[in-house]
Design an enzyme around this catalytic site. Structure first.
Site, mmCIF file in Angstrom:
data_model
loop_
_atom_site.group_PDB
_atom_site.id
_atom_site.type_symbol
_atom_site.label_atom_id
_atom_site.label_comp_id
_atom_site.label_asym_id
_atom_site.label_seq_id
_atom_site.Cartn_x
_atom_site.Cartn_y
_atom_site.Cartn_z
ATOM 1 N N ARG A 110 21.504 3.549 -6.948
ATOM 2 C CA ARG A 110 19.956 1.653 -7.209
ATOM 3 C C ARG A 110 19.708 1.412 -5.973
ATOM 4 O O ARG A 110 19.456 0.462 -5.521
ATOM 5 C CB ARG A 110 21.127 1.160 -7.906
ATOM 6 C CG ARG A 110 21.566 0.891 -9.099
ATOM 7 C CD ARG A 110 22.830 0.179 -9.273
ATOM 8 N NE ARG A 110 23.415 0.239 -10.487
ATOM 9 C CZ ARG A 110 23.562 -0.704 -11.530
ATOM 10 N NH1 ARG A 110 24.764 -1.124 -11.139
ATOM 11 N NH2 ARG A 110 25.019 -0.387 -13.170
ATOM 12 N N LYS A 132 4.244 0.383 -2.820
ATOM 13 C CA LYS A 132 3.721 1.326 -4.194
ATOM 14 C C LYS A 132 4.556 2.329 -4.384
ATOM 15 O O LYS A 132 4.467 3.176 -3.566
ATOM 16 C CB LYS A 132 2.777 0.258 -4.785
ATOM 17 C CG LYS A 132 1.603 -0.201 -4.861
ATOM 18 C CD LYS A 132 0.907 -0.267 -5.911
ATOM 19 C CE LYS A 132 0.336 -1.247 -6.247
ATOM 20 N NZ LYS A 132 -1.077 -1.351 -6.371
ATOM 21 N N GLU A 174 -11.212 6.051 0.366
ATOM 22 C CA GLU A 174 -10.773 5.065 0.492
ATOM 23 C C GLU A 174 -10.516 4.673 1.588
ATOM 24 O O GLU A 174 -11.155 2.731 1.382
ATOM 25 C CB GLU A 174 -9.103 4.947 0.818
ATOM 26 C CG GLU A 174 -7.752 5.686 -0.955
ATOM 27 C CD GLU A 174 -8.246 3.936 -1.853
ATOM 28 O OE1 GLU A 174 -8.460 3.523 -1.629
ATOM 29 O OE2 GLU A 174 -7.844 5.206 -2.963
ATOM 30 N N LYS A 212 -5.733 -3.241 4.407
ATOM 31 C CA LYS A 212 -4.463 -3.348 2.941
ATOM 32 C C LYS A 212 -3.743 -4.091 3.210
ATOM 33 O O LYS A 212 -2.676 -4.748 2.344
ATOM 34 C CB LYS A 212 -4.107 -1.555 3.109
ATOM 35 C CG LYS A 212 -3.828 -1.452 1.453
ATOM 36 C CD LYS A 212 -2.724 -0.001 1.015
ATOM 37 C CE LYS A 212 -2.432 -0.692 0.094
ATOM 38 N NZ LYS A 212 -2.353 0.902 -0.449
ATOM 39 N N GLU A 222 1.339 -8.043 -6.760
ATOM 40 C CA GLU A 222 -0.810 -7.617 -7.053
ATOM 41 C C GLU A 222 -0.267 -8.301 -7.862
ATOM 42 O O GLU A 222 -0.636 -8.366 -9.503
ATOM 43 C CB GLU A 222 -0.225 -6.389 -7.991
ATOM 44 C CG GLU A 222 -1.724 -5.779 -7.642
ATOM 45 C CD GLU A 222 -2.107 -4.508 -8.211
ATOM 46 O OE1 GLU A 222 -2.518 -3.617 -9.269
ATOM 47 O OE2 GLU A 222 -1.813 -3.600 -7.000
ATOM 48 N N ARG A 226 -3.942 -9.089 -4.792
ATOM 49 C CA ARG A 226 -3.770 -7.041 -4.506
ATOM 50 C C ARG A 226 -4.661 -6.584 -4.952
ATOM 51 O O ARG A 226 -4.785 -5.484 -5.141
ATOM 52 C CB ARG A 226 -2.566 -7.021 -4.577
ATOM 53 C CG ARG A 226 -1.787 -5.602 -3.601
ATOM 54 C CD ARG A 226 -0.499 -5.405 -3.498
ATOM 55 N NE ARG A 226 -0.371 -3.974 -3.628
ATOM 56 C CZ ARG A 226 0.567 -3.714 -3.239
ATOM 57 N NH1 ARG A 226 1.594 -3.665 -2.616
ATOM 58 N NH2 ARG A 226 1.027 -2.321 -3.161
ATOM 59 N N ASN A 230 -7.580 -1.733 -5.911
ATOM 60 C CA ASN A 230 -8.385 -1.387 -7.603
ATOM 61 C C ASN A 230 -9.682 -0.885 -7.977
ATOM 62 O O ASN A 230 -9.883 -1.274 -8.563
ATOM 63 C CB ASN A 230 -7.659 -1.498 -8.737
ATOM 64 C CG ASN A 230 -5.951 -1.465 -8.296
ATOM 65 O OD1 ASN A 230 -5.637 -0.415 -8.669
ATOM 66 N ND2 ASN A 230 -4.736 -2.859 -8.045
ATOM 67 N N HIS A 233 -10.687 1.875 -9.255
ATOM 68 C CA HIS A 233 -9.621 2.482 -9.820
ATOM 69 C C HIS A 233 -9.460 2.587 -11.130
ATOM 70 O O HIS A 233 -8.659 3.689 -11.619
ATOM 71 C CB HIS A 233 -8.310 2.379 -8.854
ATOM 72 C CG HIS A 233 -8.695 2.671 -7.577
ATOM 73 N ND1 HIS A 233 -9.213 2.594 -6.627
ATOM 74 C CD2 HIS A 233 -6.952 3.129 -7.211
ATOM 75 C CE1 HIS A 233 -8.892 3.066 -5.519
ATOM 76 N NE2 HIS A 233 -7.478 3.490 -5.847
ATOM 77 N N HIS A 237 -8.774 6.462 -11.709
ATOM 78 C CA HIS A 237 -7.579 6.885 -12.436
ATOM 79 C C HIS A 237 -7.480 7.515 -13.802
ATOM 80 O O HIS A 237 -7.068 8.362 -13.856
ATOM 81 C CB HIS A 237 -7.210 5.503 -12.734
ATOM 82 C CG HIS A 237 -5.564 5.814 -11.002
ATOM 83 N ND1 HIS A 237 -5.427 4.859 -11.526
ATOM 84 C CD2 HIS A 237 -5.364 5.893 -9.987
ATOM 85 C CE1 HIS A 237 -4.694 4.866 -10.116
ATOM 86 N NE2 HIS A 237 -5.244 5.885 -9.287
ATOM 87 N N HIS A 254 -7.900 12.967 -5.835
ATOM 88 C CA HIS A 254 -7.698 11.322 -6.026
ATOM 89 C C HIS A 254 -9.050 10.188 -5.677
ATOM 90 O O HIS A 254 -9.623 9.573 -6.296
ATOM 91 C CB HIS A 254 -6.064 10.694 -5.051
ATOM 92 C CG HIS A 254 -6.496 8.507 -5.606
ATOM 93 N ND1 HIS A 254 -6.877 8.566 -6.171
ATOM 94 C CD2 HIS A 254 -6.566 8.559 -4.456
ATOM 95 C CE1 HIS A 254 -6.235 7.250 -6.255
ATOM 96 N NE2 HIS A 254 -6.364 7.383 -5.593
#
Length: 351
Positions: A110, A132, A174, A212, A222, A226, A230, A233, A237, A254
């Site tokens: 946890r 993230k 990026e 960022k 997000e 935020r 993207n 993306h 993606h 990527h």
């Protein structure tokens, strides 16, 4: 997640880790590496920090290994090596290592503390910043994960000397995105760079991280702002996933996939966000100076569009895009008519 990001620059931060770990009374220290960082970075990191008694966890490199089976192997390794809730995990690697390692740490017993030491340009300016963590679900990018800040991110450009040129370009993509979504001046500065060597690009790591970080601090979960990170993306993606699972295609990094996504979404921005067509052409020209054009068949395009329904920004059956009305002015949650996708690919593929 607390609204706090702890990023430190420079090699001196590594030598301070032993004292910090002693003060926190961590019971065991674990270092996660992949094949590449095990070969090129681990010995230097241990030499600087003195963590010669740390337990080393090794995973296979590459996006294709960013899945639940890798996590299960690492959880078992941690358990077998005596990790407890007061253990700490150091993620030494690129975006796959920091994403997956963070997720492993957040879910083992946890949650145990973790630190990110990004070793690729992409991880330095993007993946390791913002909390993230996560893994892919089959070929679908980052479908499983949590948002949790590492205790510290330590960024040092020395690791970049170990990278091939295509990995440097992937991170540069990026950085260019940061300019597109936030600053006309920064975009203009980066797009005029002709020398993409580490000695040049390392001067722009801090400005990109700052962009960022400021966005993430305002919207850590997000829910709104935020989402601008993207840009490129949504389609990017889908393209990255498609090339990952299609055995007839060469895998794209990527940044390589996101470049295509940004060109496609610049075209969509003309029709759905009021972007001047000359700006879209400038974005395309800028990216294609550093990235070779990839061919797409009619079947490729159909399969990529099908993958859009799995994008994390979607709500219900609506596919949400981040588009731009001009450089530095993004628009979130934009729905795009499906008949524009074919035109966007034609824009990308045209001379």
């Amino acid at each position: 997640m607390q609204n706090k990001i702890n990023i430190t620059f420079g090699k001196s931060a590594f030598s301070k880790l032993p004292k910090k770990f002693s003060e926190k009374k961590y019971s065991r220290v674990f270092i996660l590496v992949d094949n590449n960082t095990n070969k090129f970075c681990l010995s230097d990191f241990i030499s600087i920090t003195g963590f010669d008694k740390a337990e080393i966890l090794i995973m296979e490199a590459g996006e294709e290994n960013k899945h639940l089976q890798t996590c299960e192997n690492l959880w078992k390794n941690l358990s077998n090596k005596g990790a407890d809730r007061n253990s700490v995990l150091i993620n030494l690697g690129g975006g796959v290592v920091t994403d997956l390692g963070g997720f492993v740490a957040c879910t083992f017993k946890r949650g145990i503390d973790f630190y990110n030491i990004p070793t690729t340009l992409l991880a330095m300016v993007d993946a390791s910043v913002g909390g993230k963590t996560g893994i892919d679900l089959g070929s679908l990018k980052n479908q499983i994960g949590v948002i949790e800040e590492p205790k510290q991110v330590i960024i040092d450009p020395m690791w970049l000397e170990t990278l091939p040129k295509n990995e440097i370009r992937s991170g540069f993509a990026e950085m260019l995105k940061h300019g597109i979504i936030s600053s006309k001046k920064y975009w203009q500065t980066l797009k005029e760079l002709t020398d993409l060597r580490v000695s040049t690009l390392k001067e722009f790591i801090k400005p990109s991280v700052k962009i960022k970080k400021e966005v993430v601090l305002k919207d850590p979960r997000e829910k709104n702002l935020r989402k601008i990170l993207n840009f490129g993306h949504t389609l990017g993606h889908a393209i990255e996933s498609y090339f990952l699972i299609n055995l007839n295609k060469n895998k794209l990094l990527h940044g390589e996939a996101i470049v295509i996504g940004m060109i496609l979404e610049s075209y969509l921005s003309i029709h759905c966000a009021g972007l001047n067509i000359e700006v879209a052409k400038d974005i395309k020209t800028t990216f294609l100076k550093s990235f070779k054009k990839i061919e797409f068949s009619s079947d490729d395009k159909k399969e990529i569009v099908k993958l859009l329904k799995h994008d994390k920004k979607n709500i219900g059956d609506k596919i949400n895009f981040v588009l731009i009305s001009s450089i530095g002015k993004p628009k979130i949650d934009v729905q795009v008519p499906e008949d524009l996708f074919e035109d966007a690919f034609n824009f990308y593929l045209s001379d």
